[in-house]
Design an enzyme around this catalytic site. Structure first.
Site, PDB file in Angstrom:
ATOM      1  N   GLU A   8     -36.510  20.278   7.377  1.00  0.00           N
ATOM      2  CA  GLU A   8     -37.419  20.537   8.024  1.00  0.00           C
ATOM      3  C   GLU A   8     -38.382  18.973   7.447  1.00  0.00           C
ATOM      4  OE1 GLU A   8     -39.026  19.853  11.045  1.00  0.00           O
ATOM      5  OE2 GLU A   8     -39.053  21.381  12.375  1.00  0.00           O
ATOM      6  N   LYS A  11     -36.285  14.969  15.493  1.00  0.00           N
ATOM      7  CA  LYS A  11     -36.277  13.609  14.620  1.00  0.00           C
ATOM      8  C   LYS A  11     -36.806  13.610  13.462  1.00  0.00           C
ATOM      9  CE  LYS A  11     -36.513  11.762  19.208  1.00  0.00           C
ATOM     10  NZ  LYS A  11     -36.850  10.809  20.311  1.00  0.00           N
ATOM     11  N   LYS A  33     -48.302  22.913   5.952  1.00  0.00           N
ATOM     12  CA  LYS A  33     -49.841  23.395   6.331  1.00  0.00           C
ATOM     13  C   LYS A  33     -50.159  24.104   5.882  1.00  0.00           C
ATOM     14  CE  LYS A  33     -50.747  18.662   9.146  1.00  0.00           C
ATOM     15  NZ  LYS A  33     -50.547  19.508  10.702  1.00  0.00           N
ATOM     16  N   ASP A  70     -45.774  23.963  10.215  1.00  0.00           N
ATOM     17  CA  ASP A  70     -47.534  24.320  10.947  1.00  0.00           C
ATOM     18  C   ASP A  70     -47.883  25.651  11.736  1.00  0.00           C
ATOM     19  OD1 ASP A  70     -50.216  22.536  11.678  1.00  0.00           O
ATOM     20  OD2 ASP A  70     -49.114  22.709  13.747  1.00  0.00           O
ATOM     21  N   VAL A 127     -50.849  14.170  10.554  1.00  0.00           N
ATOM     22  CA  VAL A 127     -49.527  13.543   9.195  1.00  0.00           C
ATOM     23  C   VAL A 127     -48.575  12.724  10.500  1.00  0.00           C
ATOM     24  CG1 VAL A 127     -50.699  14.129   7.711  1.00  0.00           C
ATOM     25  CG2 VAL A 127     -48.059  14.390   8.111  1.00  0.00           C
TER      26      VAL A 127
HETATM   27  P1  IMP Z   1     -44.704  24.525  13.979  1.00  0.00           P
HETATM   28  O1  IMP Z   1     -43.641  24.638  15.096  1.00  0.00           O
HETATM   29  O2  IMP Z   1     -45.882  24.323  14.805  1.00  0.00           O
HETATM   30  O3  IMP Z   1     -44.513  24.799  12.373  1.00  0.00           O
HETATM   31  O4  IMP Z   1     -44.785  23.041  14.343  1.00  0.00           O
HETATM   32  C1  IMP Z   1     -43.363  22.129  13.626  1.00  0.00           C
HETATM   33  C2  IMP Z   1     -43.270  20.949  15.001  1.00  0.00           C
HETATM   34  O5  IMP Z   1     -44.300  20.307  14.690  1.00  0.00           O
HETATM   35  C3  IMP Z   1     -43.050  19.768  13.626  1.00  0.00           C
HETATM   36  O6  IMP Z   1     -41.107  19.524  13.216  1.00  0.00           O
HETATM   37  C4  IMP Z   1     -43.799  18.414  13.733  1.00  0.00           C
HETATM   38  O7  IMP Z   1     -41.777  17.862  14.788  1.00  0.00           O
HETATM   39  C5  IMP Z   1     -44.586  18.942  14.104  1.00  0.00           C
HETATM   40  N1  IMP Z   1     -46.168  18.688  13.733  1.00  0.00           N
HETATM   41  C6  IMP Z   1     -46.553  20.094  13.295  1.00  0.00           C
HETATM   42  N2  IMP Z   1     -47.896  19.117  12.476  1.00  0.00           N
HETATM   43  C7  IMP Z   1     -47.476  17.608  12.335  1.00  0.00           C
HETATM   44  C8  IMP Z   1     -48.206  16.673  11.857  1.00  0.00           C
HETATM   45  O8  IMP Z   1     -48.843  16.701  11.273  1.00  0.00           O
HETATM   46  N3  IMP Z   1     -47.329  15.342  12.558  1.00  0.00           N
HETATM   47  C9  IMP Z   1     -46.186  14.936  13.401  1.00  0.00           C
HETATM   48  N4  IMP Z   1     -45.772  16.424  13.393  1.00  0.00           N
HETATM   49  C10 IMP Z   1     -46.103  17.446  13.454  1.00  0.00           C
END
Ligand code: IMP
Ligand code: MG
Length: 189
Positions: free
Chosen positions: A108, A52, A140, A112, A162
């Site tokens: 997206e 979402k 990030k 992260d 955030v």
């Molecule tokens: P990744 O797989 O670690 O790159 O995470 C991506 C997902 O983690 C994003 O689509 C977000 O839903 C969630 N996410 C990562 N960092 C944050 C943040 O700072 N705030 C809120 N959701 C986050």
């Protein structure tokens, strides 16, 4: 008066200095839309919203892209704690239509660790898309665990959790119009 009401509600959990205001976001989204309009002219475009978190960005971005496009939606969940993803991704809702032969743009909210998007990229490429590009509002880079590059970035942000403009903590704060840093005491308690 209205300021005080806001502070008592969602904004009371957000650090005082807003990371990105709705005006800054809107300006950047317009620029990104204009760039995408140039880059995808003449192509059969399918724009995919990753539910979402990306939904608010998605509805703003598609209205800044002056091209015919199909829209589709995919919901995924990555196992992990509320503030860190584990990289184990599960598809909760798949696309409605096949994407073979289409030029696909994945929208997206944030990259992260990069694990969610590297899973998605591989998954979508295996379906025979003509091309696959990723657009993310936030990046990030300090937290990357797998090498993942998006094609379009809105803003690079520091390593902080955030919320707002679609991004949640435990499903809350998605409707905040700006993006702010969640006070650590909210998730550390
Ligand atoms: P990744 O797989 O670690 O790159 O995470 C991506 C997902 O983690 C994003 O689509 C977000 O839903 C969630 N996410 C990562 N960092 C944050 C943040 O700072 N705030 C809120 N959701 C986050
Ligand atoms: Mg989330």
């Amino acid at each position: 008066m209205s300021e005080m009401i806001e502070k008592r509600n969602m904004y009371k959990d957000i650090e005082d200095e807003m990371l990105l205001t709705k005006e800054q976001i809107a300006k950047r989204v317009r620029e990104m839309g204009a760039q995408i309009t140039k880059d995808f002219a003449g192509k059969d475009l399918t724009v995919i919203c990753i539910l979402k978190g990306a939904v608010v960005f998605f509805v703003d971005l598609i209205r800044e892209i002056d091209l015919p496009m199909s829209l589709d939606f995919m919901a995924i969940s990555s196992y992990g704690s509320a503030t860190k993803s584990s990289g184990v991704v599960r598809i909760l809702k798949d696309l409605d239509k096949p994407i073979n032969g289409r030029h696909v743009l994945v929208v997206e909210d944030i990259v992260d660790s990069g694990m969610t998007l590297s899973f998605l990229k591989e998954n979508l490429l295996s379906r025979g898309a003509a091309s696959l590009h990723i657009v993310t509002l936030l990046d990030k880079p300090e937290r990357r665990r797998v090498p993942l590059k998006a094609d379009y970035y809105g803003f690079t942000i520091p390593d902080a959790f955030v919320v707002g403009y679609g991004l949640d903590y435990d499903e809350l704060y998605r409707n905040l119009p700006d993006i702010g840093i969640l006070k650590p005491e909210v998730y550390e308690k």
